[in-house]
Design an enzyme around this catalytic site. Sequence first.
Site, PDB file in Angstrom:
ATOM      1  N   ASP A  53       0.957  -1.201   0.049  1.00 11.53           N
ATOM      2  CA  ASP A  53       0.098   0.031   0.040  1.00 11.53           C
ATOM      3  C   ASP A  53       0.874   1.218  -0.002  1.00 11.53           C
ATOM      4  O   ASP A  53       2.225   1.224   0.082  1.00 11.53           O
ATOM      5  CB  ASP A  53      -0.953   0.151   1.228  1.00 11.53           C
ATOM      6  CG  ASP A  53      -2.029  -1.040   1.417  1.00 11.53           C
ATOM      7  OD1 ASP A  53      -2.511  -1.415   0.019  1.00 11.53           O
ATOM      8  OD2 ASP A  53      -2.376  -1.537   2.206  1.00 11.53           O
ATOM      9  N   TYR A 111       7.300 -10.244   6.729  1.00  8.57           N
ATOM     10  CA  TYR A 111       7.057  -8.647   7.093  1.00  8.57           C
ATOM     11  C   TYR A 111       7.783  -8.019   8.168  1.00  8.57           C
ATOM     12  O   TYR A 111       7.813  -8.892   9.206  1.00  8.57           O
ATOM     13  CB  TYR A 111       5.511  -8.233   6.825  1.00  8.57           C
ATOM     14  CG  TYR A 111       4.951  -8.351   5.721  1.00  8.57           C
ATOM     15  CD1 TYR A 111       4.926  -7.179   4.759  1.00  8.57           C
ATOM     16  CD2 TYR A 111       4.354  -9.474   4.983  1.00  8.57           C
ATOM     17  CE1 TYR A 111       4.243  -7.333   3.699  1.00  8.57           C
ATOM     18  CE2 TYR A 111       3.726  -9.471   3.790  1.00  8.57           C
ATOM     19  CZ  TYR A 111       3.606  -8.226   3.175  1.00  8.57           C
ATOM     20  OH  TYR A 111       2.989  -8.082   2.055  1.00  8.57           O
TER      21      TYR A 111
END
EC number: 5.4.99.12
Length: 258
Positions: A53, A111
Site C-alpha cells: 500500500d 514482513y
Amino acid sequence: MTRYKAQISYDGSAFSGFQRQPNCRTVQEEIERTLKRLNSGNDVIIHGAGRTDAGVHAYGQVIHFDLPQARDVEKLRFGLDTQCPDDIDIVKVEQVSDDFHCRYDKHIKTYEFLVDIGRPKNPMMRNYATHYPYPVIIELMQEAIKDLVGTHDFTGFTASGTSVENKVRTIFDAKIQFEASKNLLIFTFTGNGFLYKQVRNMVGTLLKIGNGRMPISQIKTILQAKNRDLAGPTAAGNGLYLKEIIYEDKECFSNFRK
C-alpha cells in the site's frame, strides 16, 4: 519471450503503493517505464508478488517480466537499477522458467513492522516507523504474539469488506524485538500469505495489549470470534516493510515449514 525474476527494494514514502493506478505514482509504473526504455520503446508488464500500500516499504519484493530476447542478467540489473528513480533499487535479476509466476508460485513472506516508542518521537524516522506515544510493556506483547503462530482463520485481522473468501493462513514465526538505543520495537511475521492489512491490524492489536487496554488473551478471542471489531486499530503503513520472499525451490522454504 524470456522470463526474468527480480528482487527489488524501495522507499515507499513517495509512492501510492506498488500496483499501477490512474493519476498516481506507483512502483509498478516507474519500473515499467524504465523497462520500456530498455526494450526499444515497447511496453513491458511486470507482476509483483505483493501489492504493498501507499507508504509501505520493501527490501525483498519480487517481480517478474518477459523480454523478447535473452540478456546478460547483471547487465540487465545494472541498466534497470541505474535508470530507475533513486527510491527504487534493483537488487538481483535472474532468468527463470516460462511458467514461473512470482505471485502464484508457492512462497513464504516475511514482513517487518517498526514502531518508534520514543518520547519525544524521532522526526528522522517519521516516514520509516509508526510512532506510538503511549507506554507499553514489551513482555505482554511478546507473550500475546505467540497466539498468532499456527494455522488460523484471520478474518478478525483483515480489513472489513475484503473480497477474499478463504481467510485461513499459516504464520510460521512471529516475534518482537526492542532496540533500546533507537527506541524501536521491531515486529516480524513470517507466513504463507497475509490478508489485506492483516499485519498492520495485528500490530495495532498488540500495541493495545502492551498498553494494557486489551488482555493478553485478546488474540485468541479475535481468532475464535472472527470479528474485526474486537481487534485494535490499523497501524499506519509507514512502519511496514516487505522484508523477504522465499520460493518453494529454495532449501530455506522447507526449513520454515518444519
